[in-house]
Design an enzyme around this catalytic site. Structure first.
Site, PDB file in Angstrom:
ATOM      1  N   ARG A  58       0.834  -1.215   0.000  1.00 49.57           N
ATOM      2  CA  ARG A  58       0.000   0.000   0.000  1.00 49.57           C
ATOM      3  C   ARG A  58       0.866   1.262   0.000  1.00 49.57           C
ATOM      4  O   ARG A  58       0.439   2.319  -0.434  1.00 49.57           O
ATOM      5  CB  ARG A  58      -0.985  -0.015   1.181  1.00 49.57           C
ATOM      6  CG  ARG A  58      -1.836   1.242   1.284  1.00 49.57           C
ATOM      7  CD  ARG A  58      -3.170   1.037   2.017  1.00 49.57           C
ATOM      8  NE  ARG A  58      -3.055   0.259   3.217  1.00 49.57           N
ATOM      9  CZ  ARG A  58      -2.561   0.715   4.377  1.00 49.57           C
ATOM     10  NH1 ARG A  58      -2.164   1.963   4.487  1.00 49.57           N
ATOM     11  NH2 ARG A  58      -2.471  -0.076   5.423  1.00 49.57           N
ATOM     12  N   TYR A 111     -17.657  12.762 -16.579  1.00 51.37           N
ATOM     13  CA  TYR A 111     -17.935  11.360 -16.279  1.00 51.37           C
ATOM     14  C   TYR A 111     -18.859  11.310 -15.053  1.00 51.37           C
ATOM     15  O   TYR A 111     -18.629  12.014 -14.067  1.00 51.37           O
ATOM     16  CB  TYR A 111     -16.614  10.650 -16.007  1.00 51.37           C
ATOM     17  CG  TYR A 111     -16.778   9.174 -15.805  1.00 51.37           C
ATOM     18  CD1 TYR A 111     -16.994   8.328 -16.893  1.00 51.37           C
ATOM     19  CD2 TYR A 111     -16.731   8.620 -14.538  1.00 51.37           C
ATOM     20  CE1 TYR A 111     -17.159   6.978 -16.711  1.00 51.37           C
ATOM     21  CE2 TYR A 111     -16.896   7.255 -14.351  1.00 51.37           C
ATOM     22  CZ  TYR A 111     -17.111   6.443 -15.441  1.00 51.37           C
ATOM     23  OH  TYR A 111     -17.274   5.097 -15.253  1.00 51.37           O
ATOM     24  N   ASP A 183      -9.209  15.402 -16.445  1.00 49.08           N
ATOM     25  CA  ASP A 183      -9.368  13.972 -16.684  1.00 49.08           C
ATOM     26  C   ASP A 183      -8.988  13.729 -18.144  1.00 49.08           C
ATOM     27  O   ASP A 183      -9.713  14.125 -19.064  1.00 49.08           O
ATOM     28  CB  ASP A 183     -10.822  13.574 -16.401  1.00 49.08           C
ATOM     29  CG  ASP A 183     -11.066  12.076 -16.571  1.00 49.08           C
ATOM     30  OD1 ASP A 183     -10.285  11.416 -17.287  1.00 49.08           O
ATOM     31  OD2 ASP A 183     -12.050  11.574 -15.994  1.00 49.08           O
ATOM     32  N   LYS A 208      -9.080   2.269 -19.240  1.00 46.78           N
ATOM     33  CA  LYS A 208      -9.542   2.508 -20.598  1.00 46.78           C
ATOM     34  C   LYS A 208      -8.386   2.374 -21.604  1.00 46.78           C
ATOM     35  O   LYS A 208      -7.868   1.297 -21.769  1.00 46.78           O
ATOM     36  CB  LYS A 208     -10.232   3.873 -20.666  1.00 46.78           C
ATOM     37  CG  LYS A 208     -11.230   4.119 -19.512  1.00 46.78           C
ATOM     38  CD  LYS A 208     -12.432   3.184 -19.552  1.00 46.78           C
ATOM     39  CE  LYS A 208     -13.301   3.245 -18.286  1.00 46.78           C
ATOM     40  NZ  LYS A 208     -13.737   4.572 -17.869  1.00 46.78           N
TER      41      LYS A 208
HETATM   42  C1  LIG Z   1     -14.147   5.214 -16.798  1.00 43.31           C
HETATM   43  C2  LIG Z   1     -13.884   6.634 -16.531  1.00 43.31           C
HETATM   44  C3  LIG Z   1     -13.628   7.081 -15.229  1.00 43.31           C
HETATM   45  C4  LIG Z   1     -13.682   6.159 -14.027  1.00 43.31           C
HETATM   46  O1  LIG Z   1     -12.674   5.203 -14.087  1.00 43.31           O
HETATM   47  P1  LIG Z   1     -12.776   3.755 -13.392  1.00 43.31           P
HETATM   48  O2  LIG Z   1     -11.482   3.126 -13.766  1.00 43.31           O
HETATM   49  O3  LIG Z   1     -13.992   3.079 -13.953  1.00 43.31           O
HETATM   50  O4  LIG Z   1     -12.917   4.007 -11.923  1.00 43.31           O
HETATM   51  C5  LIG Z   1     -13.357   8.419 -15.050  1.00 43.31           C
HETATM   52  N1  LIG Z   1     -13.342   9.280 -16.081  1.00 43.31           N
HETATM   53  C6  LIG Z   1     -13.585   8.887 -17.345  1.00 43.31           C
HETATM   54  C7  LIG Z   1     -13.554   9.902 -18.437  1.00 43.31           C
HETATM   55  C8  LIG Z   1     -13.863   7.559 -17.612  1.00 43.31           C
HETATM   56  O5  LIG Z   1     -14.117   7.169 -18.866  1.00 43.31           O
END
Ligand SMILES: *Cc1c(COP(=O)(O)O)cnc(C)c1O
Length: 392
Positions: A58, A111, A183, A208
């Site tokens: 951790r 998101y 993001d 992603k």
């Molecule tokens: C999927 C996504 C998230 C969240 O990510 P997780 O890995 O599912 O927790 C945040 N921002 C965007 C733009 C996303 O596509």
């Protein structure tokens, strides 16, 4: 790795020198929760951070460290920290800055879970957010208060692909002494490097495009070293959103082909967006690669290519949107994005079903809106699939 290597070389090598002890060329999965010290003094020095060493996963792990170094180099940042998911990264980045009494200015086109965190969780801790509905930098500026501690946004945004001017928002933040947080999930550093445009911190759902294969969840925060150190000491150790070494390893492996996958994703998406734009059953296509998209010029300025997320409004509304979903054969009816496989979602009946209809319409998520995450299959097969799916 030397600095100055190009993106493709960094994607392959950064963070992953061969093991000095065994010569293992690929990064080992350090599937160990704890690490031994040679003596009581050494253990004390490691815990006191007078000596570099691992102690407990951790607090740090060599496989996770490799991932952190790779994303840090790809984003052109000073330091990075990996997390168990994108939301762990996003909530931690926000908690690293925002305390009771603070205020955040955020884009409304976000998101869903990030919006919920800002809208519902921050108030529980005595902090608040003003959401900006437009893409105009002046509107972000107007929303700033004396206690604003962060400007938070995403571009291209989910699911309507709104484009914000990254350099202009970064300049606004700098001029007012307010950190900016982006993001960067939809673009990935292969298409867009916000820190190089002056943004303070980039966050990622590594689940992603970074991972790229739909088989591991992860997240990352990249930014100035003092900010990352604060997250290490004050957030991840106590909140615990640590990624598993195995998932870190899968994401490392995924990133090594990021620079090859992204152009393939983008080229397919451009062809699909142009096809949908001409289709009589399609009301509207949201894709920044179409010249008529309101953010096209800004996207062309700040992105290497326009990404592989598309949303489009099917004529006939809610039922027509669902019909397209039911009729596809190559696209998979599945959430998430950034997979090698093409995915399709009808937003109103799934991701946005809990959002009241008037609010949903206000953020552009219309009844027949279908979102595509375009994969890396043959473009012709994807085009044919959508063509037959729309023939009802
Ligand atoms: C999927 C996504 C998230 C969240 O990510 P997780 O890995 O599912 O927790 C945040 N921002 C965007 C733009 C996303 O596509």
């Amino acid at each position: 790795m030397k600095n100055g290597h190009q993106f493709a070389t960094l994607a392959v090598h950064a963070g992953e020198p061969p093991c000095r002890v065994t010569g293992a060329l690929d990064t080992p999965i350090y599937q160990s929760t704890t690490f031994v010290s040679a003596s009581a003094d050494e253990m004390a020095a490691v815990y006191g951070e007078e000596k570099f060493g691992y102690m407990y996963t951790r607090y740090g792990n060599p496989t996770i460290r490799a991932l952190e170094e790779k994303v840090q180099k790809l984003e052109g940042g000073e330091a990075a920290l990996a997390f168990s998911s994108g939301m762990a990264a996003i909530s931690s980045a926000i908690l690293g800055y925002v305390k009771a009494g603070d205020h955040v200015v955020a884009s409304r086109s976000l998101y869903g879970a990030a919006y919920n965190f800002l809208n519902r969780k921050l108030p529980r801790m005595g902090a608040s957010t003003t959401f900006v509905e437009s893409t105009r930098v002046e509107d972000f500026e107007k929303a700033i208060q004396p206690n604003t501690r962060m400007i938070y946004f995403e571009t291209p945004s989910n699911p309507v692909l709104a484009i914000l001017d990254i350099a202009a928002l970064a300049a606004l933040g700098r001029s007012r002494g307010i950190p900016t947080v982006i993001d960067n999930t939809f673009a990935s550093p292969a298409l867009q490097q916000p820190l190089c445009l002056g943004v303070t911190v980039a966050v990622h759902s590594a689940t992603k495009y970074l991972c790229g294969h739909g088989d591991a969840m992860g997240g990352a925060v990249i930014g100035p070293k003092p900010v990352i150190d604060e997250l290490v000491h004050e957030v991840i150790r106590d909140f615990g959103g640590v990624i598993s070494p195995f998932n870190a390893w899968l994401i490392l492996r995924g990133i090594r082909t990021l620079h090859l996958r992204m152009p393939a994703h983008c080229s397919n998406a451009q062809q699909i967006a142009e096809f949908l734009d001409q289709h009589p059953k399609v009301e509207r296509v949201n894709y920044p690669g179409l010249p008529k998209h309101p953010g096209h010029e800004i996207a062309a300025k700040q992105m290497k290519a326009f990404g592989a997320m598309i949303s489009f409004e099917v004529k006939g509304g809610y039922e027509s949107g669902k019909k397209v979903m039911d009729r596809v054969k190559v696209f998979a009816r599945a959430a998430s994005l950034g997979d090698t496989r093409s995915l399709i979602v009808h937003s109103a009946s799934t991701s946005h079903r809990a959002v009241p209809r008037d609010q949903r319409l206000a953020i552009g998520v219309t009844d027949g809106l279908v979102r595509l995450s375009v994969g890396i299959e043959a473009a012709d097969d994807l085009l044919q699939d959508l063509d037959q799916a729309l023939a009802f």
